[in-house]
Scaffold this active site. Structure first.
Site, PDB file in Angstrom:
ATOM      1  N   GLU A  84      -9.223  -2.324   3.806  1.00 50.10           N
ATOM      2  CA  GLU A  84      -9.015  -1.886   5.182  1.00 50.10           C
ATOM      3  C   GLU A  84     -10.192  -1.054   5.674  1.00 50.10           C
ATOM      4  O   GLU A  84     -10.580  -1.146   6.844  1.00 50.10           O
ATOM      5  CB  GLU A  84      -7.713  -1.101   5.292  1.00 50.10           C
ATOM      6  CG  GLU A  84      -6.470  -1.964   5.129  1.00 50.10           C
ATOM      7  CD  GLU A  84      -5.189  -1.180   5.306  1.00 50.10           C
ATOM      8  OE1 GLU A  84      -5.274   0.066   5.420  1.00 50.10           O
ATOM      9  OE2 GLU A  84      -4.110  -1.794   5.324  1.00 50.10           O
ATOM     10  N   ASP A  98       0.833  -1.216   0.000  1.00 42.83           N
ATOM     11  CA  ASP A  98       0.000   0.000   0.000  1.00 42.83           C
ATOM     12  C   ASP A  98       0.860   1.255   0.000  1.00 42.83           C
ATOM     13  O   ASP A  98       0.664   2.161  -0.815  1.00 42.83           O
ATOM     14  CB  ASP A  98      -0.939   0.014   1.212  1.00 42.83           C
ATOM     15  CG  ASP A  98      -1.971  -1.102   1.170  1.00 42.83           C
ATOM     16  OD1 ASP A  98      -2.257  -1.597   0.065  1.00 42.83           O
ATOM     17  OD2 ASP A  98      -2.482  -1.481   2.232  1.00 42.83           O
TER      18      ASP A  98
END
Length: 446
Positions: free
Chosen positions: A342, A226
């Site tokens: 997430e 990420d």
């Protein structure tokens, strides 16, 4: 007025509150209903959303859906209704999109064509119904007819909703509606074009720098996929901003707690990103000192597990304190690495890694972030690396999937509106509800 009186009575009798998302009727549904005295108690809100941008911004309608199905489509109407239901406290949402005239649609959709969607919230489940109708008359006659039709069909679909909720055979349908509604809320997409997304998200960062007047982007680099992808997008954005004649730099920050176990991965990420500047700030001293001060100030720590939990959140927030300190000193925007997977699971620390000014990975699931990483040419070892938040001192490098209780493959499938196991579905939806406070603005008085 007979129809309006009847619908108002129905809403009141069934204790329903209404939200609308109107395109071709532009608020006429709410305006018509408001003609009835006392109807206000059953109206939550009304949105007039004409452009694709407003449909996406306020309701989460996917640009992919618009491109694939067209603005006048049941797919778009359904996502509009889902967004209206998710974003408000209503029990029922009405949405429409269509061509009132005087000209046909860009795809030659006939004048008078209107697509409707009705969405209901019943016992935690969402139920969606769609129709397409064509009305005759002038532009305003079509608009009024469409507004009245949307209201007229509300009781019919509400009764279907109640019947469906009472039937066990409808459980799967309700699950699909709930799954789709959550995906819309998180701007998730089933498929992406990686190169297009790279350019779109790079340009987003570049544009936000220009609009805000800030000259720096700041991001902590952990060595995971990420932050690697977000970091490379940031570097590409500042380079483009400089090509445009603006002043721009990207500062990548190393933020270890003591000795980082996967420091080599962070080094590889920085070698790939090639940031303008790298700051190395060890947060251990500040984190430990704060915890010690809390204990000295009266905080009682029950056991080692609770201490580890408290310290883990302190670590995440200290990292963000450091990034905002640099951004404040250098006129910068802090980049967040939150993505749809997430966000769905609330797997971030509130006001820690969840705090940022810009979030360029929003809407991407984990698989799609990896697709961007491969397209950008990131090292394969980083792209395929098993994710870990690495906040627990008692369990260093603990895998995200172990903490989540569900795999990223199942999370991605959920976000892509594909079928998942019953166990995965319940785990995901329960976690999504439990962590809603992390995604919301601070709670304020009614």
């Amino acid at each position: 007025m007979e129809l309006l009186d009847r619908i108002t009575d129905y809403l009141i009798d069934n204790e329903l509150t209404l939200a609308t998302a109107e395109s071709c009727t532009a608020g006429l549904i709410i305006s018509e209903l408001a003609r009835v005295p006392g109807s206000g108690q059953s109206i939550d809100c009304g949105l007039g959303v004409y452009s694709p941008q407003s449909k996406n911004r306020y309701l989460g309608v996917s640009f992919d859906t618009i491109e694939s199905h067209g603005l006048t489509s049941e797919a778009v109407a359904s996502e509009m209704a889902a967004g209206a239901l998710n974003n408000n406290d209503a029990d029922v949402a009405l949405a429409n999109t269509g061509i009132a005239g005087p000209n046909p649609g860009d795809d030659d959709t006939p004048i008078g064509t209107v697509c409707f969607a009705w969405a209901f919230r019943q016992n935690g489940d969402h139920h969606h119904y769609c129709e397409t109708r064509r009305f005759d008359g002038t532009r305003n006659e079509v608009r009024l007819a469409a507004a009245h039709y949307a209201l007229e069909r509300l009781p019919h679909y509400h009764r279907l909703c109640l019947e469906s909720a009472a039937k066990g055979s409808e459980e799967a349908r309700s699950r699909q509606a709930r799954q789709r509604a959550i995906g819309v809320q998180l701007h998730a997409r089933s498929e992406i074009d990686p190169q297009h997304e790279i350019e779109r998200r790079r340009d987003f960062l570049c544009r936000k720098m220009q609009e805000s007047g800030q000259t720096t982007l700041v991001l902590g680099i952990s060595g995971g996929v990420d932050s690697t992808v977000a970091g490379r997008l940031a570097q590409l954005a500042v380079e483009k901003r400089r090509e445009q004649g603006g002043q721009a730099r990207f500062i990548a920050m190393r933020l270890p707690y003591g000795v980082q176990q996967d420091a080599d991965d962070a080094d590889k990420a920085l070698d790939f990103i090639q940031p303008d500047d790298v700051f190395d700030v060890n947060i251990q001293g500040a984190s430990d000192t704060l915890l010690e001060s809390l204990v000295s100030g009266g905080l009682t720590i029950e056991d080692a597990g609770q201490r580890d939990f408290v310290l883990g959140n302190i670590k995440a927030r200290q990292r963000m304190v450091a990034q905002y300190a640099v951004a404040g000193a250098r006129g910068g925007l802090v980049i967040g690495t939150d993505q749809a997977a997430e966000a769905l699971m609330g797997f971030f620390t509130k006001y820690g890694d969840g705090a940022c000014d810009v979030a360029p990975l929003t809407g991407l699931n984990k698989r799609q972030v990896r697709q961007l990483g491969m397209q950008l040419g990131a090292p394969k070892a980083l792209v395929t690396k098993a994710p870990t938040a690495d906040l627990e001192s008692l369990a260093p490098q603990k895998l995200d999937e172990e903490a989540l209780g569900v795999s990223y493959e199942e999370i991605d499938a959920f976000l892509e509106n594909r079928e998942v196991s019953s166990q995965a579905f319940e785990t995901i939806v329960t976690t999504y509800r439990r962590t809603a406070h992390k995604r919301d603005l601070p709670i304020v008085p009614d």
